[in-house]
Design a protein around this motif. Structure first.
Motif: not given
Length: 173
Positions: A106, A122-124, A119-120, A110, A126
């Protein structure tokens, strides 16, 4: 869902077949990211290996494994992304925990799409939030296997250092 891509090793798939992938109207493909020697083979073999680690060795293992996922298995990720570009969507991909191999897949996707690094990450990260309760329960059960929480925690979390290693390893290659 038209397609499921399973990023687990062949041993993992054999031990726990993908239930979704067994439905006749959904295409299923095993695209291994990792190998049995890297992953330790069966769960019992991995537990035996982990028990010998120090907390620093556990984190170092995960840093190296994440970097290796990104580079050593680039053909698997290329295959995965080709599935998306071939309009085999809606599309699902997964691994065992959904945070390491899937997290790298992912993050790289991204990045390819131009998403900001912040943002990558932050997503990771999560995954730590969504897996927190399950991780804590598993850590409580870890004493059954005689594994110290400090040794096991790096395997159960994602960390910035893991994704840093993946991106750094990609740049160096």
């Amino acid at each position: 869902i038209k397609k499921v891509s399973d990023l687990r090793t062949r041993t993992e798939v054999k031990e726990e077949p993908d239930v979704i992938g067994q439905k006749g109207d959904i295409l299923y493909e095993n695209i291994p990211v990792g190998n049995d020697s890297l992953m330790g083979g069966s769960e019992k073999e991995m537990i035996k290996k982990i028990k010998k680690f120090s907390p620093k060795e556990s984190e170092a293992f995960m840093v190296k494994a994440t970097a290796d996922f990104a580079t050593e298995f680039k053909a698997s990720y290329k295959n995965l992304y080709a599935q998306i570009s071939n309009d085999q969507v809606p599309f699902v991909y997964h691994c065992t925990a959904g945070k390491d191999r899937t997290g790298v897949a992912t993050a790289l996707l991204l990045d390819l799409l131009g998403v900001k690094k912040r943002d990558i990450y932050d997503d990771y990260l999560m995954s730590n939030y969504y897996r927190y309760q399950m991780n804590e329960e598993m850590l409580e059960k870890a004493s059954i296997y005689g594994i110290d929480h400090k040794i096991l925690r790096p395997f159960m979390e994602v960390r910035t250092s893991y994704l840093d290693a993946a991106f750094s390893h990609i740049r160096s290659e």
